[in-house]
Write an enzyme that holds these catalytic residues in place. Structure first.
Site, short mmCIF file in Angstrom:
data_model
loop_
_atom_site.label_atom_id
_atom_site.label_comp_id
_atom_site.label_asym_id
_atom_site.label_seq_id
_atom_site.Cartn_x
_atom_site.Cartn_y
_atom_site.Cartn_z
N ASP A 12 39.34 -30.79 45.81
CA ASP A 12 38.78 -31.05 44.48
C ASP A 12 39.20 -29.98 43.48
OD1 ASP A 12 37.35 -32.54 42.65
OD2 ASP A 12 35.40 -31.70 43.20
N ASN A 43 37.48 -43.58 43.13
CA ASN A 43 38.46 -43.00 42.20
C ASN A 43 39.21 -44.06 41.38
OD1 ASN A 43 39.26 -40.22 44.41
ND2 ASN A 43 37.97 -40.21 42.59
#
Ligand code: IPE
Ligand code: IPE
Ligand code: MG
Length: 261
Positions: free
Chosen positions: A30, A78
């Protein structure tokens, strides 16, 4: 001639204990976007740089003797991102494998992919399939990409498989147990290494974001402040040192479990 100083007892562990390397390391990669933004670069530059870091971390984990490295590359959530970002992310597996498969082979690394691969663009599917086939003979570390993966969706799919077996009369509801559920999930081919020993998440966020929900029941969690593009072999070692400082008890008592991995 140099002599190594003996470490005094009770000193904090500074070096990785090579006899206690976690078998399965899972990473939520991330912070690519924030890394780029902090440098006035477009988010995709962060993803591009992040892809290079995947190579570094793969090599470092393989050198340390990790058995399975699972990397969260794209979640089922996503798809909510802007179309140009999603389309760049979908091109990354191709770019990655085009340049990196020879090195994966040299390091005896096997590629696997876990997720709803059939929903990916056709060329992404082709790149992934080729990399899996080209590295299938390798016997070293498994590099397992979670691509279009979501923990809840995975559990739903697993439950559907089990329910179908029950409806077909192949199984009784009372036959369903933890083993059967584990076997219905996308990590089942990892066998004894299906559950991560440690989860590492970069970028300071402390949440699971729908990653390996069932499998992480007893995983140690290590959250690092570094953004993914800033990671390197040393930062991986730092995370594993934190892991090695933990006492895993699995609900039992520490003194009985000290050697249990
Ligand atoms: C991780 O970085 C990569 C993917 C989720 C594909 P992000 O893109 O989430 O970066 P941040 O969290 O926005 O900084
Ligand atoms: C998790 O990161 C997914 C991947 C790293 C692929 P996200 O950036 O998508 O997670 P949230 O939205 O911050 O929870
Ligand atoms: Mg993020």
């Amino acid at each position: 001639m140099f002599f190594k100083k003996r470490q005094p007892k009770n000193q904090i562990q500074l070096e990785i204990d090579m006899t206690r390397i976690p078998n399965h390391v899972a990473i939520i990669m991330d912070g690519n976007g924030r890394w780029a933004k902090a440098r006035n670069l477009p988010r995709i530059s962060g993803h591009q740089r992040g892809m290079e870091v995947v190579k570094t971390i793969t090599k470092a984990a393989s050198d340390l003797g990790v058995k399975v490295l699972t990397l969260y590359a794209f979640s089922t959530e996503n798809w909510k991102r802007p179309e140009d970002e999603v389309s760049f992310l979908m091109k990354l597996p191709g770019k990655f494998f085009d340049t990196f498969v020879p090195e994966l082979i040299a390091n005896n690394v096997q590629v696997r992919v876990m997720g709803y691969v059939e929903q990916l663009p056709k060329d992404t599917q082709a790149s992934v399939k080729a990399a899996i086939e080209q590295t299938a003979q390798n016997t070293g570390m498994i590099l397992n990409f979670a691509l279009n993966y979501g923990g809840r969706a995975e559990i739903v799919s697993g439950v559907q498989t089990i329910a179908a077996a029950v409806a077909a009369g192949q199984m009784h509801p009372s036959d369903i147990n933890e083993e059967i559920i584990s076997q219905s999930l996308m990590t089942s081919s990892l066998g004894e290494y299906a559950d991560p020993d440690v989860l590492i998440r970069t970028s300071g966020e402390e949440r699971l974001s729908n990653f390996l929900l069932w499998q992480m029941a007893y995983s140690e969690m290590v959250f690092l402040d570094e953004h993914w593009p800033e990671m390197d072999g040393e930062a991986l070692k730092k995370a594993l040192l934190i892991y090695q400082s933990r006492h895993r008890r699995f609900g039992g008592l520490a003194e009985n479990m000290s050697d249990k991995k």
